[in-house]
Design a protein around this motif. Structure first.
Motif, PDB file in Angstrom:
ATOM      1  N   THR A 135       0.868  -1.236  -0.170  1.00  0.00           N
ATOM      2  CA  THR A 135       0.053  -0.074  -0.306  1.00  0.00           C
ATOM      3  C   THR A 135       0.892   1.081   0.051  1.00  0.00           C
ATOM      4  O   THR A 135       0.400   2.323  -0.311  1.00  0.00           O
ATOM      5  N   ILE A 164       0.166   6.020  -1.043  1.00  0.00           N
ATOM      6  CA  ILE A 164      -0.380   6.770   0.102  1.00  0.00           C
ATOM      7  C   ILE A 164      -0.338   8.317  -0.550  1.00  0.00           C
ATOM      8  O   ILE A 164      -1.751   8.994  -0.488  1.00  0.00           O
ATOM      9  N   GLU A 180      -3.767  10.667  -1.242  1.00  0.00           N
ATOM     10  CA  GLU A 180      -4.208  11.781  -0.656  1.00  0.00           C
ATOM     11  C   GLU A 180      -4.103  12.994  -1.553  1.00  0.00           C
ATOM     12  O   GLU A 180      -4.937  13.913  -1.286  1.00  0.00           O
ATOM     13  N   THR A 192      -2.357   3.583   6.197  1.00  0.00           N
ATOM     14  CA  THR A 192      -2.299   2.220   5.808  1.00  0.00           C
ATOM     15  C   THR A 192      -1.751   1.481   7.267  1.00  0.00           C
ATOM     16  O   THR A 192      -0.786   2.028   7.802  1.00  0.00           O
ATOM     17  N   GLN A 219       2.101   1.742   7.443  1.00  0.00           N
ATOM     18  CA  GLN A 219       2.480   3.029   7.596  1.00  0.00           C
ATOM     19  C   GLN A 219       2.333   3.392   9.024  1.00  0.00           C
ATOM     20  O   GLN A 219       3.450   3.989   9.880  1.00  0.00           O
ATOM     21  N   TYR A 229       5.209   9.228   2.002  1.00  0.00           N
ATOM     22  CA  TYR A 229       4.294   8.281   2.494  1.00  0.00           C
ATOM     23  C   TYR A 229       3.102   8.792   3.188  1.00  0.00           C
ATOM     24  O   TYR A 229       2.643   8.490   4.219  1.00  0.00           O
ATOM     25  N   GLY A 230       2.672  10.057   2.919  1.00  0.00           N
ATOM     26  CA  GLY A 230       1.568  10.623   3.571  1.00  0.00           C
ATOM     27  C   GLY A 230       1.995  11.689   4.468  1.00  0.00           C
ATOM     28  O   GLY A 230       2.688  11.697   5.147  1.00  0.00           O
TER      29      GLY A 230
END
Length: 242
Positions: A190, A194, A198, A207, A210, A229-230
């Motif tokens: 996943t 991310i 977003e 996730t 994460q 990664y977000g």
């Protein structure tokens, strides 16, 4: 000054994704050390049996002088509802004397940190397991406004899923009243979708791999920022004590 810590991960034996993804989320100086708990199919009976060797495998990890032990597995840490994640963490701590936590505890902590009340839940799981996950989240004070899963039982099959399945499901379950998207299952790749999700949905995407890395680093006192990664890892990685 360098930040050097060791994280011990308890992972499902048939999980082929989490080690690679978790490693990519760690800053320089932080290493992961892994023990495995047997599971082949993601269904309630086998999920429950997976933690039968929890203490023995935790003690093996503790012998590597890790700073924290995490059950880095989603379903085995929410299976029996509210408080089960903390029960699992205490079993590890009692067996090892090390601080311990779980993926489900991490998810709850992340939702609190972002102020999320309402969420849309996607997973690789069957409707039965996905429903147990939704019930766990709602028992802990969150409203699941939409949910769907990929209906997979075979854990090796989950590990072979294309990462685009996460992007597609995350997009499909989005609702206007969902403040965040949650994608559950540490064997489901996943992390590479991310940021893209977003940007498309204009809301946080969490996730379970994460949030596990975020929670572990936070508990260990890491105060940096991890991009790519977000928003959780980029903007909310303050040490838990703060």
């Amino acid at each position: 000054m360098s930040f050097e810590k060791r994280i011990g991960l308890l992972v499902p034996s048939s999980n082929t994704s989490v080690e690679a993804e978790f490693h990519r989320l760690l800053p320089a100086g932080v290493t992961q050390h892994v023990a495995r708990l047997f599971i082949a199919r993601v269904e309630p009976d086998s999920i429950e049996r997976m933690v039968e060797t929890l203490e023995a495998q935790s003690r093996l990890l503790a012998s590597a002088d890790v700073d924290l032990i995490m059950l880095c597995a989603t379903a085995p840490s929410f299976l029996k509802g509210q408080g089960y994640d903390r029960e699992i963490g205490k079993r590890i701590e009692d067996a090892t004397g090390k601080p311990a936590t779980t993926t489900s505890t991490a998810l709850l902590d992340a939702l609190r940190a972002l102020g999320i009340q309402r969420l849309a839940l996607g997973s690789a799981f069957t409707p039965t397991v996905n429903g147990i996950c939704a019930g766990f989240l709602e028992a802990n004070g969150h409203r699941v406004v939409a949910q769907d899963g990929l209906n997979k039982l075979d854990n090796l099959e989950i590990g072979r899923l294309d990462v685009e399945t996460a992007f597609d499901l995350g997009t499909r379950i989005d609702r206007d009243d969902a403040q965040a998207i949650v994608l559950a299952c540490t064997n489901w790749r996943t992390i590479d979708v991310i940021d893209r999700l977003e940007q498309r949905l204009n809301k946080p995407v969490l996730t379970t791999t994460q949030v596990s890395a975020w929670h572990a680093l936070r508990k260990l006192g890491y105060g940096g920022s991890i991009a790519g990664y977000g928003t959780l890892l980029r903007d909310h990685l303050a040490p838990q004590a703060a």
